[in-house]
Design a protein around this motif. Structure first.
Motif, PDB file in Angstrom:
ATOM      1  N   UNK A  17       0.499  -5.488   5.032  1.00  0.00           N
ATOM      2  CA  UNK A  17      -0.471  -5.436   3.951  1.00  0.00           C
ATOM      3  C   UNK A  17      -1.313  -6.704   3.865  1.00  0.00           C
ATOM      4  N   UNK A  18      -1.162  -7.595   4.839  1.00  0.00           N
ATOM      5  CA  UNK A  18      -1.962  -8.811   4.888  1.00  0.00           C
ATOM      6  C   UNK A  18      -1.415  -9.969   4.079  1.00  0.00           C
ATOM      7  N   UNK A  19      -0.223  -9.821   3.495  1.00  0.00           N
ATOM      8  CA  UNK A  19       0.374 -10.928   2.735  1.00  0.00           C
ATOM      9  C   UNK A  19       0.907 -11.984   3.690  1.00  0.00           C
ATOM     10  N   UNK A  20       0.591 -13.234   3.402  1.00  0.00           N
ATOM     11  CA  UNK A  20       0.994 -14.373   4.222  1.00  0.00           C
ATOM     12  C   UNK A  20       2.274 -14.986   3.680  1.00  0.00           C
ATOM     13  N   UNK A  21       3.254 -15.128   4.553  1.00  0.00           N
ATOM     14  CA  UNK A  21       4.481 -15.868   4.241  1.00  0.00           C
ATOM     15  C   UNK A  21       4.433 -17.187   4.997  1.00  0.00           C
ATOM     16  N   UNK A  22       4.647 -18.280   4.294  1.00  0.00           N
ATOM     17  CA  UNK A  22       4.861 -19.574   4.933  1.00  0.00           C
ATOM     18  C   UNK A  22       6.355 -19.821   4.872  1.00  0.00           C
ATOM     19  N   UNK A  23       6.985 -19.890   6.034  1.00  0.00           N
ATOM     20  CA  UNK A  23       8.430 -20.120   6.088  1.00  0.00           C
ATOM     21  C   UNK A  23       8.627 -21.587   6.429  1.00  0.00           C
ATOM     22  N   UNK A  54      -2.245   0.688  -3.505  1.00  0.00           N
ATOM     23  CA  UNK A  54      -2.681   1.558  -2.410  1.00  0.00           C
ATOM     24  C   UNK A  54      -4.091   1.292  -1.901  1.00  0.00           C
ATOM     25  N   UNK A  55      -4.953   0.696  -2.716  1.00  0.00           N
ATOM     26  CA  UNK A  55      -6.329   0.442  -2.284  1.00  0.00           C
ATOM     27  C   UNK A  55      -6.515  -0.925  -1.615  1.00  0.00           C
ATOM     28  N   UNK A  56      -5.465  -1.674  -1.439  1.00  0.00           N
ATOM     29  CA  UNK A  56      -5.540  -3.007  -0.830  1.00  0.00           C
ATOM     30  C   UNK A  56      -6.098  -2.948   0.590  1.00  0.00           C
ATOM     31  N   UNK A  57      -6.998  -3.857   0.916  1.00  0.00           N
ATOM     32  CA  UNK A  57      -7.494  -4.023   2.277  1.00  0.00           C
ATOM     33  C   UNK A  57      -6.750  -5.208   2.890  1.00  0.00           C
ATOM     34  N   UNK A  58      -5.864  -4.963   3.870  1.00  0.00           N
ATOM     35  CA  UNK A  58      -5.075  -6.059   4.455  1.00  0.00           C
ATOM     36  C   UNK A  58      -5.931  -7.182   5.056  1.00  0.00           C
ATOM     37  N   UNK A  59      -7.144  -6.874   5.469  1.00  0.00           N
ATOM     38  CA  UNK A  59      -8.009  -7.888   6.084  1.00  0.00           C
ATOM     39  C   UNK A  59      -8.587  -8.862   5.066  1.00  0.00           C
ATOM     40  N   UNK A 112       0.830  -1.206   0.000  1.00  0.00           N
ATOM     41  CA  UNK A 112       0.000   0.000   0.000  1.00  0.00           C
ATOM     42  C   UNK A 112       0.863   1.254   0.000  1.00  0.00           C
ATOM     43  N   UNK A 113       2.020   1.172   0.642  1.00  0.00           N
ATOM     44  CA  UNK A 113       2.910   2.319   0.769  1.00  0.00           C
ATOM     45  C   UNK A 113       4.340   1.789   0.800  1.00  0.00           C
ATOM     46  N   UNK A 114       5.130   2.090  -0.222  1.00  0.00           N
ATOM     47  CA  UNK A 114       6.496   1.568  -0.291  1.00  0.00           C
ATOM     48  C   UNK A 114       7.332   1.970   0.928  1.00  0.00           C
ATOM     49  N   UNK A 115       7.159   3.169   1.445  1.00  0.00           N
ATOM     50  CA  UNK A 115       7.949   3.584   2.608  1.00  0.00           C
ATOM     51  C   UNK A 115       7.667   2.690   3.811  1.00  0.00           C
ATOM     52  N   UNK A 116       6.395   2.406   4.056  1.00  0.00           N
ATOM     53  CA  UNK A 116       6.024   1.553   5.197  1.00  0.00           C
ATOM     54  C   UNK A 116       6.457   0.106   4.959  1.00  0.00           C
ATOM     55  N   UNK A 117       6.277  -0.385   3.746  1.00  0.00           N
ATOM     56  CA  UNK A 117       6.686  -1.762   3.427  1.00  0.00           C
ATOM     57  C   UNK A 117       8.191  -1.907   3.572  1.00  0.00           C
TER      58      UNK A 117
END
Length: 124
Positions: free
Chosen positions: A110-116, A51-56, A12-17
């Motif tokens: 941003x709500x993206x799931x990582x499986x490690x 930018x319009x992504x809803x993390x939920x 949603x925001x490169x600075x925050x990511x």
């Protein structure tokens, strides 16, 4: 010949990511207004603006395979992420499902799931 596949995740925001992933130990390898690449050791992830992504309601995900998930989990734990199952971001403990390798999960801001995944458990 060398081939590489990389995950492409929304931001949603490169600075925050960038700040979030830097806390986990990633480094910025490329960035402009339309694309950002961050790396961790020999791996990398690419981000595109959303930018319009809803993390939920995000359904984006990636897998990261490691031969030392304990060390990686310890490194990510230093960021002090919540463990609450509904929080974004969050970090789980290491766990094992019956039919899967040992793993832990990371959900970014941003709500993206990582499986490690434990690479040594995949080889067994």
């Amino acid at each position: 010949m060398t081939e590489v596949i990389t995950a492409n995740l929304p931001a949603r925001d490169f600075n925050k990511t960038e700040a979030f992933y830097t806390r986990l130990g990633f480094e910025t390898r490329f960035r402009n207004e339309g694309w950002m690449i961050m790396g961790l050791g020999g791996t990398q992830v690419e981000f595109f603006p959303h930018p319009e992504l809803d993390p939920k309601t995000s359904w984006f995900s990636a897998c990261l395979r490691s031969d030392d998930i304990e060390a990686l989990h310890a490194q990510f734990s230093e960021a002090g992420l919540p463990k609450d199952q509904t929080a974004a971001p969050r970090l789980t403990e290491i766990f094992k499902l019956d039919t899967a390798p040992r793993m832990f999960a990371l959900v970014d801001e941003d709500g993206s799931l990582w499986r490690v995944l434990d690479e040594t458990d995949l080889a067994a």
